[in-house]
Motif scaffolding. Sequence first.
Motif, PDB file in Angstrom:
ATOM      1  N   SER A 133       0.847  -1.196   0.000  1.00  0.00           N
ATOM      2  CA  SER A 133       0.000   0.000   0.000  1.00  0.00           C
ATOM      3  C   SER A 133       0.882   1.246   0.000  1.00  0.00           C
ATOM      4  O   SER A 133       2.084   1.175   0.285  1.00  0.00           O
ATOM      5  N   LYS A 134       0.290   2.385  -0.290  1.00  0.00           N
ATOM      6  CA  LYS A 134       1.033   3.638  -0.217  1.00  0.00           C
ATOM      7  C   LYS A 134       1.515   3.895   1.220  1.00  0.00           C
ATOM      8  O   LYS A 134       2.618   4.420   1.431  1.00  0.00           O
ATOM      9  N   GLN A 135       0.692   3.510   2.187  1.00  0.00           N
ATOM     10  CA  GLN A 135       1.080   3.689   3.586  1.00  0.00           C
ATOM     11  C   GLN A 135       2.325   2.863   3.909  1.00  0.00           C
ATOM     12  O   GLN A 135       3.226   3.334   4.616  1.00  0.00           O
ATOM     13  N   ARG A 136       2.383   1.628   3.393  1.00  0.00           N
ATOM     14  CA  ARG A 136       3.543   0.774   3.646  1.00  0.00           C
ATOM     15  C   ARG A 136       4.784   1.314   2.950  1.00  0.00           C
ATOM     16  O   ARG A 136       5.884   1.311   3.522  1.00  0.00           O
ATOM     17  N   ILE A 137       4.643   1.787   1.726  1.00  0.00           N
ATOM     18  CA  ILE A 137       5.786   2.364   1.018  1.00  0.00           C
ATOM     19  C   ILE A 137       6.333   3.546   1.804  1.00  0.00           C
ATOM     20  O   ILE A 137       7.546   3.674   2.004  1.00  0.00           O
ATOM     21  N   MET A 138       5.448   4.420   2.286  1.00  0.00           N
ATOM     22  CA  MET A 138       5.895   5.577   3.060  1.00  0.00           C
ATOM     23  C   MET A 138       6.525   5.136   4.375  1.00  0.00           C
ATOM     24  O   MET A 138       7.547   5.713   4.808  1.00  0.00           O
ATOM     25  N   GLU A 139       5.950   4.140   5.019  1.00  0.00           N
ATOM     26  CA  GLU A 139       6.491   3.647   6.282  1.00  0.00           C
ATOM     27  C   GLU A 139       7.920   3.144   6.102  1.00  0.00           C
ATOM     28  O   GLU A 139       8.817   3.477   6.881  1.00  0.00           O
ATOM     29  N   VAL A 140       8.146   2.348   5.063  1.00  0.00           N
ATOM     30  CA  VAL A 140       9.490   1.820   4.807  1.00  0.00           C
ATOM     31  C   VAL A 140      10.439   2.949   4.407  1.00  0.00           C
ATOM     32  O   VAL A 140      11.591   2.997   4.849  1.00  0.00           O
ATOM     33  N   TYR A 141       9.956   3.860   3.587  1.00  0.00           N
ATOM     34  CA  TYR A 141      10.779   5.001   3.159  1.00  0.00           C
ATOM     35  C   TYR A 141      11.255   5.815   4.350  1.00  0.00           C
ATOM     36  O   TYR A 141      12.451   6.103   4.491  1.00  0.00           O
ATOM     37  N   LEU A 142      10.330   6.168   5.246  1.00  0.00           N
ATOM     38  CA  LEU A 142      10.677   7.024   6.378  1.00  0.00           C
ATOM     39  C   LEU A 142      11.535   6.303   7.411  1.00  0.00           C
ATOM     40  O   LEU A 142      12.174   6.937   8.241  1.00  0.00           O
ATOM     41  N   ASN A 143      11.548   4.980   7.357  1.00  0.00           N
ATOM     42  CA  ASN A 143      12.385   4.211   8.270  1.00  0.00           C
ATOM     43  C   ASN A 143      13.749   3.855   7.696  1.00  0.00           C
ATOM     44  O   ASN A 143      14.671   3.552   8.459  1.00  0.00           O
ATOM     45  N   SER A 144      13.891   3.885   6.389  1.00  0.00           N
ATOM     46  CA  SER A 144      15.127   3.384   5.775  1.00  0.00           C
ATOM     47  C   SER A 144      15.998   4.468   5.155  1.00  0.00           C
ATOM     48  O   SER A 144      17.203   4.248   4.941  1.00  0.00           O
ATOM     49  N   ILE A 145      15.441   5.642   4.873  1.00  0.00           N
ATOM     50  CA  ILE A 145      16.204   6.653   4.147  1.00  0.00           C
ATOM     51  C   ILE A 145      17.323   7.223   5.015  1.00  0.00           C
ATOM     52  O   ILE A 145      17.179   7.387   6.231  1.00  0.00           O
ATOM     53  N   GLU A 146      18.445   7.521   4.384  1.00  0.00           N
ATOM     54  CA  GLU A 146      19.572   8.147   5.070  1.00  0.00           C
ATOM     55  C   GLU A 146      19.203   9.589   5.396  1.00  0.00           C
ATOM     56  O   GLU A 146      18.790  10.348   4.533  1.00  0.00           O
ATOM     57  N   MET A 147      19.356   9.963   6.686  1.00  0.00           N
ATOM     58  CA  MET A 147      18.963  11.301   7.129  1.00  0.00           C
ATOM     59  C   MET A 147      20.106  12.040   7.813  1.00  0.00           C
ATOM     60  O   MET A 147      19.887  13.080   8.448  1.00  0.00           O
TER      61      MET A 147
END
Length: 216
Positions: A133-147
């Motif tokens: 889902s879009k929610q899952r894609i965003m969840e993984v993105y916000l947890n995995s992206i280098e910040m």
Amino acid sequence: MAFFASTILSVVVLRWVPVYFTPLMFIRLAQQKANHQELTLHHHWVSIEEISPSLSTAVMASEDAHFLEHHGFDFKAIEQAAMRNIKNPHKSKHGASTISQQTAKNVFLWPGRSWIRKGFEVYFTVMIELCWSKQRIMEVYLNSIEMGDGIYGADAVAEWHFGTTASELSKRQCALIAASLPNPRRFNSANPSSYMKRRQQRILHEMRFVTPLSHE
């Protein structure tokens, strides 16, 4: 057959299983070791419900305004980026990667600009758009992206740059994090430059026109 079976299985499993490590994390650790630096990796997986809704709005405003509308690829943005690159061939290249594409790259692939890697990115982007889902894609993105340098995901950057948790991030802090994402190792959200503060203001303005992500 083995490739397709293994990649499909990986995408299906990660629809529910948290992503604790990514290829980029191991690459950065190897770079730190090669440079005789202290090995640093800060990453805490949290659910989308534990992340301030303002952060998903901020990254959409900054990175992918049509995230909720497209199916992995923003063809209008790709066309505009291609035209800018043709008109200004000697300037730095403009990209048009969506949040879905960046998530596919972060979780399954390695950094780089080769056509082979880009082909794999397209493949995995299609797969996660079909299976997640879009929610899952965003969840993984916000947890995995280098910040930040050695910092990955919303909760780690909230702790190390703002002394708080992902759920308690303010709208301004979220905009500042989003402002760093083009190059988080250069642009430090804990110590923003005047350029970053200008980007923060633009993102705060754009956030008013972005449809918030539903967490349902």
